[in-house]
Structure formats: C-alpha cells, structure tokens
Design a protein around this motif. Structure first.
Motif, PDB file in Angstrom:
ATOM      1  N   GLY A 150       0.017  -8.728   8.995  1.00 21.28           N
ATOM      2  CA  GLY A 150       0.774  -7.626   9.508  1.00 21.28           C
ATOM      3  C   GLY A 150      -0.012  -6.808  10.608  1.00 21.28           C
ATOM      4  O   GLY A 150      -1.083  -7.044  11.097  1.00 21.28           O
ATOM      5  N   LEU A 151       0.295  -5.460  10.734  1.00 20.24           N
ATOM      6  CA  LEU A 151      -0.407  -4.294  11.370  1.00 20.24           C
ATOM      7  C   LEU A 151      -1.725  -4.087  10.648  1.00 20.24           C
ATOM      8  O   LEU A 151      -1.672  -3.858   9.443  1.00 20.24           O
ATOM      9  CB  LEU A 151       0.481  -3.146  11.758  1.00 20.24           C
ATOM     10  N   ALA A 152      -2.839  -4.102  11.173  1.00 20.05           N
ATOM     11  CA  ALA A 152      -4.153  -3.718  10.749  1.00 20.05           C
ATOM     12  C   ALA A 152      -4.250  -2.204  10.623  1.00 20.05           C
ATOM     13  O   ALA A 152      -3.560  -1.387  11.402  1.00 20.05           O
ATOM     14  CB  ALA A 152      -5.312  -4.166  11.708  1.00 20.05           C
ATOM     15  N   THR A 153      -4.893  -1.551   9.754  1.00 24.95           N
ATOM     16  CA  THR A 153      -5.197  -0.199   9.644  1.00 24.95           C
ATOM     17  C   THR A 153      -6.456   0.344  10.179  1.00 24.95           C
ATOM     18  O   THR A 153      -7.432  -0.146  10.005  1.00 24.95           O
ATOM     19  CB  THR A 153      -5.046   0.161   8.004  1.00 24.95           C
ATOM     20  N   MET A 154      -6.125   1.490  11.032  1.00 29.33           N
ATOM     21  CA  MET A 154      -7.360   2.257  11.747  1.00 29.33           C
ATOM     22  C   MET A 154      -8.162   2.917  10.542  1.00 29.33           C
ATOM     23  O   MET A 154      -7.503   3.690   9.977  1.00 29.33           O
ATOM     24  CB  MET A 154      -6.658   3.298  12.648  1.00 29.33           C
ATOM     25  N   VAL A 155      -9.389   2.659  10.526  1.00 22.36           N
ATOM     26  CA  VAL A 155     -10.315   3.299   9.694  1.00 22.36           C
ATOM     27  C   VAL A 155     -11.601   3.560  10.501  1.00 22.36           C
ATOM     28  O   VAL A 155     -11.994   3.436  11.638  1.00 22.36           O
ATOM     29  CB  VAL A 155     -11.029   2.131   8.646  1.00 22.36           C
ATOM     30  N   PRO A 156     -12.034   4.880  10.099  1.00 15.69           N
ATOM     31  CA  PRO A 156     -11.888   5.575   8.667  1.00 15.69           C
ATOM     32  C   PRO A 156     -10.400   6.141   8.475  1.00 15.69           C
ATOM     33  O   PRO A 156      -9.774   6.671   9.713  1.00 15.69           O
ATOM     34  CB  PRO A 156     -12.689   6.512   8.439  1.00 15.69           C
ATOM     35  N   VAL A 172      -3.066   4.646  -5.916  1.00 18.06           N
ATOM     36  CA  VAL A 172      -2.706   3.758  -7.135  1.00 18.06           C
ATOM     37  C   VAL A 172      -1.662   2.661  -7.053  1.00 18.06           C
ATOM     38  O   VAL A 172      -1.805   1.520  -7.260  1.00 18.06           O
ATOM     39  CB  VAL A 172      -2.434   4.435  -8.527  1.00 18.06           C
ATOM     40  N   SER A 173      -0.435   3.175  -6.355  1.00 19.90           N
ATOM     41  CA  SER A 173       0.434   2.246  -5.995  1.00 19.90           C
ATOM     42  C   SER A 173      -0.034   1.108  -5.053  1.00 19.90           C
ATOM     43  O   SER A 173       0.353  -0.096  -4.971  1.00 19.90           O
ATOM     44  CB  SER A 173       1.787   2.890  -5.518  1.00 19.90           C
ATOM     45  N   LEU A 174      -0.772   1.664  -4.136  1.00 16.52           N
ATOM     46  CA  LEU A 174      -1.008   0.669  -3.134  1.00 16.52           C
ATOM     47  C   LEU A 174      -2.026  -0.582  -3.717  1.00 16.52           C
ATOM     48  O   LEU A 174      -1.793  -1.661  -3.602  1.00 16.52           O
ATOM     49  CB  LEU A 174      -1.885   1.309  -2.203  1.00 16.52           C
ATOM     50  N   LEU A 221       4.693  -3.673   3.403  1.00 11.87           N
ATOM     51  CA  LEU A 221       5.905  -2.899   3.631  1.00 11.87           C
ATOM     52  C   LEU A 221       5.974  -1.612   3.290  1.00 11.87           C
ATOM     53  O   LEU A 221       6.532  -0.784   3.828  1.00 11.87           O
ATOM     54  CB  LEU A 221       7.176  -3.868   3.112  1.00 11.87           C
ATOM     55  N   ASN A 222       5.745  -1.232   2.081  1.00 11.71           N
ATOM     56  CA  ASN A 222       5.619   0.156   1.481  1.00 11.71           C
ATOM     57  C   ASN A 222       4.703   1.069   1.993  1.00 11.71           C
ATOM     58  O   ASN A 222       5.181   2.274   2.625  1.00 11.71           O
ATOM     59  CB  ASN A 222       5.555  -0.036   0.034  1.00 11.71           C
ATOM     60  N   HIS A 223       3.362   0.640   2.121  1.00 12.31           N
ATOM     61  CA  HIS A 223       2.448   1.809   2.504  1.00 12.31           C
ATOM     62  C   HIS A 223       1.917   1.747   3.938  1.00 12.31           C
ATOM     63  O   HIS A 223       1.558   2.779   4.392  1.00 12.31           O
ATOM     64  CB  HIS A 223       1.237   1.484   1.636  1.00 12.31           C
ATOM     65  N   LYS A 224       2.196   0.550   4.508  1.00 12.39           N
ATOM     66  CA  LYS A 224       1.751   0.878   5.842  1.00 12.39           C
ATOM     67  C   LYS A 224       3.113   0.924   6.797  1.00 12.39           C
ATOM     68  O   LYS A 224       2.917   1.779   7.860  1.00 12.39           O
ATOM     69  CB  LYS A 224       1.143  -0.751   6.399  1.00 12.39           C
ATOM     70  N   LEU A 225       4.204   0.278   6.608  1.00 13.47           N
ATOM     71  CA  LEU A 225       5.374   0.469   7.471  1.00 13.47           C
ATOM     72  C   LEU A 225       6.361   1.545   6.754  1.00 13.47           C
ATOM     73  O   LEU A 225       7.156   1.876   7.715  1.00 13.47           O
ATOM     74  CB  LEU A 225       6.094  -0.972   7.607  1.00 13.47           C
ATOM     75  N   GLY A 226       6.027   2.035   5.835  1.00 12.43           N
ATOM     76  CA  GLY A 226       7.228   2.960   5.256  1.00 12.43           C
ATOM     77  C   GLY A 226       8.437   2.643   4.853  1.00 12.43           C
ATOM     78  O   GLY A 226       9.264   3.606   4.999  1.00 12.43           O
ATOM     79  N   ILE A 227       8.695   1.364   4.617  1.00 10.54           N
ATOM     80  CA  ILE A 227       9.919   0.743   4.414  1.00 10.54           C
ATOM     81  C   ILE A 227      10.255   1.169   2.627  1.00 10.54           C
ATOM     82  O   ILE A 227       9.528   0.586   1.871  1.00 10.54           O
ATOM     83  CB  ILE A 227      10.078  -0.814   4.742  1.00 10.54           C
ATOM     84  N   LYS A 228      11.246   1.886   2.589  1.00 13.11           N
ATOM     85  CA  LYS A 228      11.478   2.317   1.146  1.00 13.11           C
ATOM     86  C   LYS A 228      12.903   2.097   0.758  1.00 13.11           C
ATOM     87  O   LYS A 228      13.806   2.207   1.767  1.00 13.11           O
ATOM     88  CB  LYS A 228      11.126   3.643   0.792  1.00 13.11           C
ATOM     89  N   SER A 251     -12.081  -6.257  -2.161  1.00 10.30           N
ATOM     90  CA  SER A 251     -11.224  -7.320  -1.500  1.00 10.30           C
ATOM     91  C   SER A 251      -9.644  -6.764  -1.202  1.00 10.30           C
ATOM     92  O   SER A 251      -8.883  -7.311  -0.439  1.00 10.30           O
ATOM     93  CB  SER A 251     -11.179  -8.593  -2.230  1.00 10.30           C
ATOM     94  N   LEU A 252      -9.218  -6.134  -2.340  1.00  9.63           N
ATOM     95  CA  LEU A 252      -7.740  -5.584  -2.255  1.00  9.63           C
ATOM     96  C   LEU A 252      -7.751  -4.827  -0.973  1.00  9.63           C
ATOM     97  O   LEU A 252      -6.833  -4.674  -0.195  1.00  9.63           O
ATOM     98  CB  LEU A 252      -7.350  -5.047  -3.313  1.00  9.63           C
ATOM     99  N   VAL A 253      -8.687  -3.688  -0.937  1.00  9.45           N
ATOM    100  CA  VAL A 253      -8.545  -2.542  -0.035  1.00  9.45           C
ATOM    101  C   VAL A 253      -9.008  -3.365   1.354  1.00  9.45           C
ATOM    102  O   VAL A 253      -8.201  -2.792   2.493  1.00  9.45           O
ATOM    103  CB  VAL A 253      -9.557  -1.471  -0.160  1.00  9.45           C
ATOM    104  N   SER A 254      -9.744  -4.253   1.453  1.00 11.17           N
ATOM    105  CA  SER A 254     -10.100  -4.885   2.792  1.00 11.17           C
ATOM    106  C   SER A 254      -8.964  -5.644   3.501  1.00 11.17           C
ATOM    107  O   SER A 254      -8.767  -5.577   4.427  1.00 11.17           O
ATOM    108  CB  SER A 254     -11.156  -5.760   2.543  1.00 11.17           C
ATOM    109  N   ALA A 255      -8.144  -6.412   2.328  1.00 13.25           N
ATOM    110  CA  ALA A 255      -7.120  -7.292   2.809  1.00 13.25           C
ATOM    111  C   ALA A 255      -6.046  -6.254   3.361  1.00 13.25           C
ATOM    112  O   ALA A 255      -5.198  -6.546   4.340  1.00 13.25           O
ATOM    113  CB  ALA A 255      -6.543  -7.873   1.571  1.00 13.25           C
ATOM    114  N   PHE A 256      -5.746  -5.018   2.493  1.00 10.23           N
ATOM    115  CA  PHE A 256      -4.778  -4.049   3.138  1.00 10.23           C
ATOM    116  C   PHE A 256      -5.171  -3.590   4.597  1.00 10.23           C
ATOM    117  O   PHE A 256      -4.262  -3.455   5.316  1.00 10.23           O
ATOM    118  CB  PHE A 256      -4.552  -2.939   2.274  1.00 10.23           C
TER     119      PHE A 256
END
Length: 881
Positions: A580-586, A593-595, A608-615, A836-841
């Motif tokens: 999906g959409l990549a995250t701009m870093v930093p 924790v939820s992420l 869907l939850n933490h990047k697109l904000g779909i809740k 690995s988890l953070v990099s994938a996100f």
C-alpha cells in the motif's frame, strides 16, 4: 338473498356482452377496472356511453355521494389521515382522563383500532349486543378497545362524520330502487357488509372468481435475497428484450420493490436518468412517508421529541437532503463516529447537538436543531398553520431538500409538500392547538396515505403485488420471494377483537386457510393464461427459509447445484498488490504497541488502521465494555502503586490502611471515567465496577506481597518512545520494577491469560509488546504478564526469577523447552524481528495473513476477504480455543 358464485372469471367478450345488457361490473381493484374499460372499448359503438365498470371502492363512494347530496343532513366522509387523527384523539383523551397506562404507542394503537373497527363493520358484528359486549369485557385490552369504540361512535354521530367502513351499512339502509344485475369480479369472497350493500342495489348478484391452482409451480432457489432480486431483474430484462408480455410478482412488495427497482435501473442503463426512462411499470406507488426525502424530514423532527436508534441517526446524518458546511471533508462520517464512540444504543437531541458542535459548529443542521431546542419547540402547543410555519422554517434552515440538487423524480416529490401541509391544515377535527408530537403524527399519517407514482408509458414488463394481478393475464410470470411465510401471506393481528367473536362470526382474514385459498386462486388465474414460475431465497437475516406450499420442492428440501444462484455470482478480478502507501521517514507514529501487534498478526490490519486511519464504528453497549473495564483497572493499579512504590511498603501495610488505600484507588479510577460513559452506564453499574476493582486489587496485593525478592517500582503507567527504522513509536509501559538483584522486570497487566511463552521465544515473535520494551529499557532481565483478576491472579514470566516459587518454576521449564538460559539469548532475535515489522510497515506492506487469532475479532472483513479461504492450520485453531 344469497350471492351466486361463478368460476372462472369471465373473458372480455362475456363482459362486453353483459354490459350491453345493462349489467354493472364491479371489480376488486382499480387496476382491473381500468383494464376492462380499455379492453371492452373495442366492443363498444363509437357513440356509446362509458361502460358501468367500477372498482368496489369507487362504487361505494359514488353511491354514498349520491345519497349524501340528496340528504337534508349530509355527513362528511373522512379521509385516511382524518380517520387516523380521530382515533388518536379518542385514545389520548380516554387515557388522559382515566389515567390508563398502555404498552402500545398511540400510533400503533390507533392503527390497530382502525383495522379492528373496519373488521367489525365488514362482518356485521353487532357490537351493541349484550352477549358481544360481555365477550369484549372479558379481557383488559378488548374491554379498553370497546370503550374507545363507544366514544368514537358518539363523536361520529355528534359531528356528522362517516368512516369508509360505514359506507356499506349506510347504502344498505337506504331503500333505493334496485338495478337488474351486477357482476362482482374478485378472488376474495365479498364480506357480509359488501354482500348486503350489493343486494340492496341489485336484484341479481354474481360473484366471479378463478379456480384453485391445480399443480405446483417450478421453483429456483437462491442463497440470499440480494442474489434472488438480481436474478429476477436479469430475467425481466431478457423478457423485455424479447417483447414478451411479462410480470414480476413480488410476494412482499413493500420490502422488495426498492431493491428490485435499483437492480432494474442498473441493468436497463437508466440509473442516472429520470424515472420515466425505465421501461417498467410498477403497480403500486411508494408511500411518501417512505420516500427518502420525507423519511429524513420526519427523522429530523422525531429527534426533537424522542430518541433515535443507531440506524435512524445514521440515516439522518447521511441524508443528502440537508446542507453541510464543507462537502470536501467527511463531516458526516466524523459526526457518526463521535456519536457511536459513546456506545449508546439510542441518541437524544442533546447528544446530536454535542456531536455537531464538535465536528461542524454553526453548521445548518446544528443551527436548526439548536433553534428548535432553545425555542422549546417540543413543549409548544400551536395551531396547524403555526406549526406549518415553524416546520417549514426549520427545514429551510437545514437546506432541505435541495442541498445536493434534486433529480426529476425528487423534484416531483417535493412539489407535493404544499398539498401535504394543506391537508393537515384542512383537518376539521383539529379545533384546538396541539403539540409537536401531534403535528408529526398528522404529518406522517398524510404522507403515508399519499402514494407517489410518476406516470410512465405502458410497457411489456410489469412489477406487481400478487393481489394486483386479479383478472389480468401475462405470457410469462415470475413470482419472487415465494417463501413459506410470504406466500401465502400471514393473517394480520386483530388483538382488540376476542378470538371467540372472530371464530363465531367467521372472520376470514384471521384464518390461514382463507389466505391460502385466495393466493391459490390468484396464481391459478395467472397459470391459466401464461407460464408461471417461482423463486425464493434460502437464508434471510441468518435464518433458513422454506419454499412456499405452491412450489414444486421435495419435503426434504434438497437442491442440486443448478438450483443455486450461479447467475448471481459475478466474476471477480484478482489483483495481486501486496503493498500500500509507504510511510515518509523520519516520522512519528502513535499507538506503537498496537501497530507492532497488528503488523505481527496481519500486515493488512496494521496498514488499514494505523496508516489509512480506517476504524470500525464503536458498537453499542449497556454497561462498561471490556476495553473500558481494562482502562479503569489500569488507572486503579496506577493509583495503588503510586502510594506503594516498593515491596517494603506493600509488606509493611496494615490491614486497615490497605482497605482504605484500595477504596481510594478504586474511587479515583471510577471518578476518572468520562462523563459520557458515566451517563451511559448509570450509577448502579459504576458502583458494581467499584466493588469489582476493590476485590481485584485486594487479590493482586496478596500476589505482590508474596514475592520473595525485594523490588522498587521505577515506572508506573509511563510513556516512552522508541526510534526504529526512521520511525519514532510512542509506547506506554504499565510498570517497571527494579529488583534487589539489579535487574529490571517489565510488567504488562492483563485481566485474563491470553498468551504463552512460545509467543515470545519463537521467531518471528508473535507478541512484540514486551520484547519491544526490553529494547528501549536497559538491563531488562525479565518480561512478565501480570494476570490481574480474582480468578487465579499470578504472573507469566520469561527470564530471571521474580521471587514467586510456582511462577519461577514454570518459567524455568519453559526456558528449558525453548533451549534458552535468559533474555540475552533472545534480544538480538527480537531486535531483528521488530525491525522487520517496522520496516514492512514503513514500506507499505499490506499482505493479509489470515489466522484464527487475527480474524476472529477483525473489523475489516468488508475490505479483506482472506478470511473466506479458511486455509489456516486447524491445530492452531484448536490450541487457541
């Protein structure tokens, strides 16, 4: 005089011949009367008079009108809305005078009372009879109805009013000269009252009806109602293209018509065009009260006087007929989310105003509702004209109904609004000012009585209710929704009439066999002239459905694959796009924790939850939810261990001081609950929660007191940040203890056990929360889940000892099985897994990984269909269960 029954229905030639001989033809429906007038036109001379063909309702009204015009004391026939208003007035006056409490709402009571009185008149039941009255007085509800009935009859007599069901009796009472003969065309037998009226005006009366259907009909089963409606729409399109005179008969017309019309518009390519571009004729119009434009207006004013359900408030907020300040923002969604966040099941005006004030302050809807509340509109008593002015002004302030622009059909509906208000003002029964509630009941009643049906050119495809097919013929007919509960229809409730009276006077409409017979005649008539088949759906609202008795289905309800809705299963295009959409870093990311947990369980859920904000919208709850109770428990523990910062303080605490400290911690936690939550659950639920907290805290202190290794509490519900792969994650640790051995223990509170040591020791790590804390904090020797509950409170640990014999023993066995000697053996592995988890996100990984743990409580099933594959390991599911 007895009416002679004749079967089958006469053909057009026979009807034309009888008209030439001076016979009057009365039909059960207006549609059949129009059809016969048109068809018999070919048999009439060019200068002939119009034939004597009328519907039963038209004949009754015409005959009574001639009688009333020549009377010295004419009476006025009430309209449907006036009948409803009179019944409500009689009932409300009786209840207020006698201080009577009823579970029935005035609107429902008035509707039921009107049906029961009409039935009494249709079957000529002598209510004045002492025996009949004694039977009514044997039960509370029927006795109350009898009192209403007496008061209503007095009002009718005093004010010179007539109800539609009185017409047959008034016509029969007049000694008019009788005509020669009448033919009554109806699949239903004439009621005793109709029979009496016809016999008083005609020497000979013949009732024509169709024979019963002889054979069951071929049927096709569909999995769902939506699939069935789509399939019949496709059938209708095929029939239209083939120029076949066809009919779609809906067993439940009011329920299925909107969806069928939607599907037909899509298939005929007229979804975005005017109503008349759809070459389909519908036999019945839609009640104005159910038209979206007026339905939403009614919801708006209902909100001023009573609560609305979640479904109703969603319809109101999402309505396209009210203006919103900024159409580019999702203010409607934000308002609904704000309301649902309170977890209420119903919403009052104050709740909606609070939501609108937070999302769209000073918007049209908020301004109009605020004016209504500030003006105390719900407590005013005004004349119909004044109410019209107020209601029109409020509607105008909201932008109703042209906020988004009206299409042609909506504009035609809007043009009827002045006529609706005119009818309310013209109601002669309203001689005194009344409340907004009463005005809304008048408004709803008039809207319900008026049907909206734009005129269209006659087409070869008709959509009809079964009753509307009386006397009509088609080359092909498809009966839709032919379930056992819809075809034949079920008897309507007449609970204000004692069952003994219904049985002794043969009130046919309460008898199931009556409905079976009528439906059999109607289907038999259609079958005699064309090909008739049925469809039905096997499941609706989670309940299994059976086919109608008129359908050719085996008793064991077995179906072949061909019987299912293959036509309704549209082909889906497979898109393989795992990113999906990549995250701009930093960058910074809340909810760290939820992420991590969601990324470990299912990357799509984290995306869907933490990047697109779909809740998901919060579900309704009566008491405190599990999440709210968990939050209160955390607050209580925070208060408790702020006062007890070490094992020395815990062990040296006197019993009386402990009780006081626990009570204070529970009280402080409950006081911290949000006002909206406190208002929703009530004081009783809060008192119960306070007692629960005291019990839980007391049990947990005993666990802490049993620890043999001394400790100091370093962190207590403390926020921390962790930078990983360019992303700064915001975390919150429940508790960190510094042991006398010099090592730290990181504790996460849980109210129930839901994890195992394997969730930490295996790679990739399944529960990344505590391993993440071990990366942020220095010298962490043990990670632990604190199972804070009244049932077996304890610790689940991994790493060094914490001073609890049983806990440390289990910990040692678990590490031996995992072949590790301490956390140092896992920290490098954890760091790699977490990175690995953070990099994938950050890269935008959105691959769904279905499993029981990931899918069981997932809110994203409308977006993700991976759960339908059910290809996860069955051993995992049984373990989790």
């Amino acid at each position: 005089m007895t009416i002679s029954a004749v079967s089958p229905l006469p053909d057009i030639t026979a009807i034309a011949g009888c008209l030439d001989n001076g016979v009057t033809v009365i039909t059960a429906t207006q549609r059949l009367a129009r059809h016969l007038i048109t068809e018999t036109g070919e048999h009439r001379a060019p200068v002939a008079c119009l034939p004597k063909i009328l519907s039963l309702d038209a004949w009754l009204r015409q005959t009574w009108r001639h009688k009333a015009e020549s009377s010295y004391s004419p009476k006025r026939l009430l309209s449907g809305s006036e009948v409803d208003a009179l019944w409500r007035d009689v009932i409300s006056r009786y209840e207020s005078k006698n201080n009577v409490f009823s579970l029935l709402q005035p609107e429902a009571a008035a509707s039921l009372a009107a049906r029961c009185r009409a039935t009494l008149k249709e079957h000529r039941i002598p209510v004045a009879s002492s025996q009949i009255r004694q039977t009514f007085e044997s039960e509370t509800d029927t006795a109350c109805f009898l009192k209403w009935l007496d008061r209503l009859d007095i009002r009718l007599k005093q004010e010179g009013l007539v109800m539609p069901e009185d017409l047959t009796e008034l016509i029969a009472a007049e000694g008019a000269e009788r005509a020669a003969e009448v033919w009554f065309l109806s699949e239903e037998p004439p009621t005793p009252a109709v029979e009496m009226a016809l016999s008083s005006r005609f020497l000979v009366t013949r009732w024509f009806h169709s024979p019963l259907i002889e054979n069951v009909l071929p049927v096709k089963a569909f999995a769902t109602r939506d699939a069935e409606i789509l399939a019949v729409a496709e059938w209708g399109l095929t029939q239209h293209q083939s120029s076949i005179n066809s009919a779609i008969v809906l067993a439940d017309y009011q329920r299925d018509r909107p969806l069928l019309e939607h599907e037909l518009r899509n298939l005929f390519g007229s979804a975005d065009q005017v109503f008349t571009h759809l070459p389909v004729n519908f036999s019945r119009g839609a009640e104005l009260s159910k038209v979206p434009m007026f339905r939403d207006a009614l919801l708006l004013f209902r909100l001023m006087t009573q609560s609305l359900s979640r479904t109703e408030i969603t319809s109101l907020i999402r309505s396209p007929f009210f203006s919103w300040p900024d159409s580019e923002r999702n203010d409607k969604g934000a308002t609904i989310a704000y309301l649902f966040k309170s977890k209420r099941s119903v919403f009052e005006l104050r709740h909606v105003l609070e939501a609108l004030g937070n999302v769209t302050p000073k918007g049209p809807l908020e301004s109009a509702l605020s004016r209504a509340r500030n003006g105390r509109l719900s407590s005013l008593r005004l004349s119909p004209g004044d109410w019209r002015e107020h209601v029109s002004s409020i509607l105008e302030e909201t932008g109703w109904p042209s906020a988004s622009g009206l299409d042609s059909v909506e504009y035609q509906q809007f043009e009827l609004v002045d006529g609706v208000f005119d009818e309310i003002e013209a109601n002669s029964l309203d001689s005194e000012p009344y409340s907004l509630d009463v005005f809304l009941s008048r408004f709803r009643s008039v809207l319900s009585e008026r049907l909206f049906q734009p005129k269209t050119d006659a087409g070869r495809l008709q959509v009809m209710a079964l009753a509307d097919t009386t006397g009509l013929s088609f080359d092909a007919v498809r009966v839709v929704g032919a379930t056992s509960e819809s075809l034949p229809g079920r008897p309507g409730p007449l609970s204000f009439i004692p069952w003994e009276i219904c049985r002794s006077h043969n009130v046919a409409k309460t008898n199931e066999e009556y409905h079976v017979t009528v439906a059999s005649r109607l289907i038999g008539q259609l079958s005699s002239s064309g090909n008739v088949s049925c469809t039905y759906h096997r499941v609706a609202d989670g309940a299994a459905k059976l086919a109608s008795r008129f359908c050719a289905v085996d008793n064991d309800q077995k179906y072949s694959e061909d019987a299912l809705d293959k036509s309704a299963s549209a082909e889906l295009e497979w898109i393989d796009d795992p990113f999906g959409l990549a995250t701009m870093v930093p960058g910074e990311q809340s909810g760290g924790v939820s992420l991590l947990e969601q990324q470990a369980a299912c990357p799509l859920k984290a995306h869907l939850n933490h990047k697109l904000g779909i809740k998901a919208l919060d579900e309704e709850a009566e008491g405190l939810t599990a999440g709210e109770r968990g939050g209160v428990l955390h607050e209580a523990l925070k208060h408790l261990f702020t006062s007890l910062p070490s094992s020395e303080h815990i062990k040296g605490l006197p019993e009386t001081a402990q009780i006081k400290l626990i009570e204070e911690a529970a009280d402080d936690a409950v006081r911290g609950i949000k006002a909206s939550v406190r208002d929703r659950v009530g004081l009783s639920a809060l008192d119960l929660e306070r007692q629960r907290l005291q019990t839980v805290l007391s049990a947990w202190l005993e666990v802490e007191r049993s620890r043999q290794i001394a400790f100091n509490i370093e962190l207590n519900e403390a926020p921390i940040d962790w930078d990983c792969e360019g992303l700064s994650l915001s975390l919150k640790v429940d508790r960190v203890d510094m042991l006398s051995t010099g090592q730290r223990i990181v504790i996460d509170y849980k109210s129930s056990a839901g994890q195992t040591v394997a969730d930490w020791s295996q790679s990739p790590v399944k529960s990344p929360q505590l391993p993440c804390y071990s990366q942020v904090l220095a010298n962490v020797g043990t990670i632990a889940i604190g199972q804070v509950s009244t049932k077996e409170p304890s610790y689940l640990t991994l790493g060094g000892e914490i001073g609890l014999f049983d806990v440390d023993k289990k910990n040692k066995k678990a590490m031996d099985r995992a072949d590790i000697t301490g956390l140092d053996d896992l920290k490098d592995q954890w760091l790699n897994d977490l990175r690995s988890l953070v990099s994938a996100f950050v890269e935008g990984s959105a691959t769904p990984t279905p499993s029981p743990s990931a899918c069981r409580y997932c809110h994203y099933t409308p977006v993700c269909r991976a759960h339908l594959t059910s290809d996860w390991n069955s051993d995992e599911e049984s373990t989790l269960e």
